[in-house]
Structures are given as C-alpha cells and as structure tokens.
Design a protein around this motif. Structure first.
Motif, PDB file in Angstrom:
ATOM      1  N   GLY A   1      -6.570  41.110 -22.221  1.00  0.00           N
ATOM      2  CA  GLY A   1      -5.449  40.339 -21.708  1.00  0.00           C
ATOM      3  C   GLY A   1      -5.833  39.281 -20.699  1.00  0.00           C
ATOM      4  N   THR A   2      -7.109  39.264 -20.284  1.00  0.00           N
ATOM      5  CA  THR A   2      -7.570  38.257 -19.337  1.00  0.00           C
ATOM      6  C   THR A   2      -8.929  37.729 -19.789  1.00  0.00           C
TER       7      THR A   2
ATOM      8  N   VAL B   1      -7.894  44.100 -18.637  1.00  0.00           N
ATOM      9  CA  VAL B   1      -6.524  44.426 -19.022  1.00  0.00           C
ATOM     10  C   VAL B   1      -6.475  44.557 -20.543  1.00  0.00           C
ATOM     11  N   GLN B   2      -5.938  45.663 -21.027  1.00  0.00           N
ATOM     12  CA  GLN B   2      -5.807  45.887 -22.458  1.00  0.00           C
ATOM     13  C   GLN B   2      -4.376  45.555 -22.863  1.00  0.00           C
ATOM     14  N   SER B   3      -4.205  44.495 -23.649  1.00  0.00           N
ATOM     15  CA  SER B   3      -2.876  44.017 -24.025  1.00  0.00           C
ATOM     16  C   SER B   3      -2.647  44.248 -25.511  1.00  0.00           C
TER      17      SER B   3
ATOM     18  N   ARG C   1       2.584  45.348 -24.266  1.00  0.00           N
ATOM     19  CA  ARG C   1       2.164  46.323 -23.254  1.00  0.00           C
ATOM     20  C   ARG C   1       0.858  45.856 -22.624  1.00  0.00           C
ATOM     21  N   HIS C   2       0.674  46.206 -21.344  1.00  0.00           N
ATOM     22  CA  HIS C   2      -0.543  45.842 -20.629  1.00  0.00           C
ATOM     23  C   HIS C   2      -1.068  47.082 -19.905  1.00  0.00           C
ATOM     24  N   SER C   3      -2.229  47.544 -20.298  1.00  0.00           N
ATOM     25  CA  SER C   3      -2.836  48.717 -19.661  1.00  0.00           C
ATOM     26  C   SER C   3      -3.891  48.267 -18.667  1.00  0.00           C
TER      27      SER C   3
END
Length: 294
Positions: free
Chosen positions: A94-95, A63-65, A73-75
């Motif tokens: 993000g993780t 996850v790209q945060s 934003r979270h991609s």
C-alpha cells in the motif's frame, strides 16, 4: 511492533533474505493441510482471485492493502489478516516502501475437525488486532525453517479454532467437565514414550478422544499441550545425559530431537540458556570473569 513477531519469533528463512530488496516468496516446510510462506513485494501484486483455504497471516513491515468483501482494507505491521475460503480478494503493497508479511494457508477440514460440528467461522472484517491470536500464530509462523511436529499442529489448530470463533462473534463450544482420567492416560503414555516419535493416532487410540478434544482437555488438566509436555520430558532426559557427560550432538539424537539446532532452540526456550552453557555450569567450569573499572 509486538516483540512476539520480531527479533526472536521471525528468524530463519526470512532472516536469510530479508534485506535483498527484491520481490520474492519463500516457502517453508509443509505440514498436512497447511502451507506457510514469507513474502516481500512492492506495488500491486495479486489480481482478484480466491482459494479454497483460509489465509491467515501477519503484516511484518509496510502496509498490506487489498479489496475484500466490497471494501479496501489496510493491514499495518503487527495486524493479522484472516481471509475466508472462496472469498475474492487481491493484494499488494500500500506504500512505496514495500511490504513484508507471513501467511498461513489452512485447509478448512482441519478447522472443521477441531470444532466438532460447529459451522466454520467467518471473520467479516478481514483484519484483526489481537495479541493472543498473534502469539498463537507466531508459534507456527515464527521459525519457518522448522518442520511442524504433528502434535504441535493438533494443538495449534485447536487454539486457532478458538480465536477464529471469537472473532467471528460465535461463542466457542463449551468444553464441559474436564476429562481428567483421559488426560492422565495421555500424559502417562507421553512420559513412557518420550524418546520415540508419538503420533496423534496413538493418543487417540489410548484415550478414545479425537486429537482436538484431547488437546483442549489436556490443557485444562495440565496447563500445557501434549506436544509441549512431550518436549519437556525429552529435555529432562537431555539434562540427565548432560550430567553424565554425554556429548551434546549425541544427546540431541538420543533424546528425540530432529537435530542439534532443534535441541538448542527448545532447550533455550525452556531454560533461558543454551545447552552448552548449562552443560558447562553443571560440570563446574569457571565462568568468564568480567572485570569492571576501579
């Protein structure tokens, strides 16, 4: 995750070091006004910053945060990220599993030239889920080992501008009536010079159109790009040379490809098999017999 961004699309540099577990950035061969990278990270990486290019990429795993325009934003894998020049953002994984992504940095002047005076597109949400946009982006980010041909870049930027306008809620500039005569001039010039390097300036001189307008009219007339048309003419010549028994390494050089690997990839993309297999078939060599149990 969409197949256009997995097994076939993202090979090359990413494949060579995807499983080493360390944080790193791998930079691809550049093109004028464009930079391409693949990156692997764990945890927060980038402090708030801004740059003077568009940053357009795809999350491959994890996850790209990032903070962007007042929100987090979270991609997710397969989603696209579009960051406007001069907009502050940070970024990281993000993780705990880490993050892998590919990113394209595009100078605004390229998009401005392709859009013919229309204001630069602004995509406010920063994250997009669009299969067509993703496939177009994969054509530039799919093989990071490959240097990008100038004609390819022209057509890619023209397509990219269209998707950017679409997601900026700004309608694309109407193409108008197809310039058939001009597109035909370009097609004939490409056919006559298929084995030579062809630069965008040559086509602009022949047709009188700028490279991005030419790309749009050429697609409207012939359902392909000038770059793809040129590649197919080279492959046609390569098949004729195979019939004559010319060695494949010699064919790659003579037919206008940068090396044999480039020739192999383009041939398989066009015809669904390797040049070696095609050559064996047209020479009448017996295929390997596969026996089945009685």
């Amino acid at each position: 995750m969409p197949t256009d961004l997995v097994a076939e699309a993202f090979q090359g540099l990413g494949r060579l070091c995807a499983n080493d577990g360390g944080d790193r950035i791998v930079q691809a061969p550049g093109a004028t006004g464009m930079e391409r990278i693949e990156a692997w990270f764990h945890g927060p990486v980038f402090d708030p910053h801004r740059h003077d290019t568009y940053a357009i990429g795809v999350t491959l795993s994890g996850v790209q945060s990032f903070h962007y325009r007042g929100a987090v934003r979270h991609s997710l894998p397969g989603q696209l990220i579009v960051l406007h020049p001069d907009e502050v953002h940070d970024g990281g994984a993000g993780t705990e599993t880490g993050l892998r992504y590919r990113m394209l940095y595009v100078e605004p002047s390229l998009l401005a030239a392709a859009m013919g005076g229309v204001p630069l597109p602004f995509v406010p949400e920063g994250i997009i889920d669009d299969a067509g946009f993703r496939a177009t982006l994969a054509s530039a980010l799919g093989d990071l080992d490959r240097e990008l041909d100038e004609l390819f870049v022209d057509d890619f930027i023209a397509q990219l501008a269209g998707f950017m306008q679409q997601h900026a809620d700004r309608p694309a500039k109407p193409l108008g009536r197809t310039a058939w005569r001009t597109a035909t001039l370009a097609r004939d010039y490409l056919a006559d010079n298929a084995l030579d390097p062809v630069r965008s300036e040559e086509l602009e001189a022949v047709t009188g159109l700028d490279r991005y307008a030419l790309s749009r009219h050429f697609r409207a007339a012939f359902s392909t790009s000038p770059h793809r048309f040129l590649v197919m003419r080279r492959l046609e010549q390569a098949k004729k040379m195979m019939t004559a028994g010319t060695p494949l390494a010699e064919i790659a050089a003579t037919a206008g490809f940068s090396d044999q690997s480039h020739f192999n990839r383009q041939f398989k993309k066009a015809y669904g098999m390797t040049p070696g297999r095609w050559s064996a078939l047209i020479r009448g060599e017996r295929p390997i017999e596969i026996r089945t149990a009685a």
